[in-house]
Design a protein around this motif. Structure first.
Motif, PDB file in Angstrom:
ATOM      1  N   ALA A  34       0.842  -1.210   0.000  1.00 11.19           N
ATOM      2  CA  ALA A  34       0.000   0.000   0.000  1.00 11.19           C
ATOM      3  C   ALA A  34       0.871   1.252   0.000  1.00 11.19           C
ATOM      4  N   THR A  35       1.968   1.219   0.724  1.00  6.64           N
ATOM      5  CA  THR A  35       2.895   2.353   0.758  1.00  6.64           C
ATOM      6  C   THR A  35       3.515   2.584  -0.612  1.00  6.64           C
ATOM      7  N   PHE A  87       2.079   1.782  -3.461  1.00  4.83           N
ATOM      8  CA  PHE A  87       0.997   2.319  -4.288  1.00  4.83           C
ATOM      9  C   PHE A  87       0.765   3.805  -4.017  1.00  4.83           C
ATOM     10  N   ALA A  88       0.953   4.231  -2.770  1.00  2.00           N
ATOM     11  CA  ALA A  88       0.721   5.633  -2.409  1.00  2.00           C
ATOM     12  C   ALA A  88       1.824   6.547  -2.919  1.00  2.00           C
ATOM     13  N   VAL A 100      -1.035   7.019   2.548  1.00  2.00           N
ATOM     14  CA  VAL A 100      -1.717   5.748   2.297  1.00  2.00           C
ATOM     15  C   VAL A 100      -3.196   5.904   2.651  1.00  2.00           C
ATOM     16  N   THR A 101      -4.047   5.496   1.722  1.00  2.00           N
ATOM     17  CA  THR A 101      -5.496   5.566   1.935  1.00  2.00           C
ATOM     18  C   THR A 101      -6.074   4.163   2.013  1.00  2.00           C
ATOM     19  N   ASP A 156      -8.171   2.999  -0.029  1.00  2.42           N
ATOM     20  CA  ASP A 156      -8.129   2.466  -1.400  1.00  2.42           C
ATOM     21  C   ASP A 156      -6.779   1.815  -1.702  1.00  2.42           C
ATOM     22  N   HIS A 157      -5.684   2.418  -1.218  1.00  2.02           N
ATOM     23  CA  HIS A 157      -4.360   1.815  -1.415  1.00  2.02           C
ATOM     24  C   HIS A 157      -4.276   0.460  -0.704  1.00  2.02           C
TER      25      HIS A 157
END
Length: 133
Positions: free
Chosen positions: A105-106, A108-109, A114-115, A117-118
């Motif tokens: 996720a990190t 992707f952000a 980080v959200t 959605d991530h």
């Protein structure tokens, strides 16, 4: 100085392999630490030489929701429903999977925050949807 060798996932080794490791460590003058799943104790106790050298077997319980909250807090993710999503991951795959999801996720952000959605995209990317662990 204290020398030792740690073997993780040792429950996957044959008794012959574990015995060989025990001999190598004895010859080298170091201790052998076997780590692994709950099946390891039964595997190790099947060998008299390993069993007689077992000093302190330790079993660690599965993660609890508080553990996930603490891990989410460590990464600044105690917000927006992220801990609840991570708790679902932990139920299927433990804290190691939670850490994997947070790392992806990190990525992707990128440089952003980080959200949820991530996190959900990371879960899907790692194939942890649909009950997989």
């Amino acid at each position: 100085r204290y020398d030792f060798i740690v073997i993780d996932e040792a429950q996957n080794y044959t008794l012959k392999a574990l015995s060989w490791l025990r001999i190598v460590c004895a010859e080298a003058g170091c201790d052998l630490v076997l780590a692994g799943g709950h099946q390891l104790y039964a595997v190790a106790m099947a060998d008299d030489q390993i069993e007689s050298r077992t000093v302190r077997p330790r079993l660690f319980p599965a993660s609890k929701p508080g553990d996930v909250q603490a891990l989410a807090g460590l990464f600044g993710l105690n917000r927006d429903g992220i801990p609840k999503e991570l708790e679902l991951v932990a139920m299927r795959g433990g804290l190691r999977r939670v850490r994997n999801v947070v790392e992806v996720a990190t990525l992707f952000a990128g440089e952003g925050r980080v959200t949820l959605d991530h996190v959900r995209a990371a879960i899907a990317d790692l194939g942890l949807t649909g009950g997989k662990a």
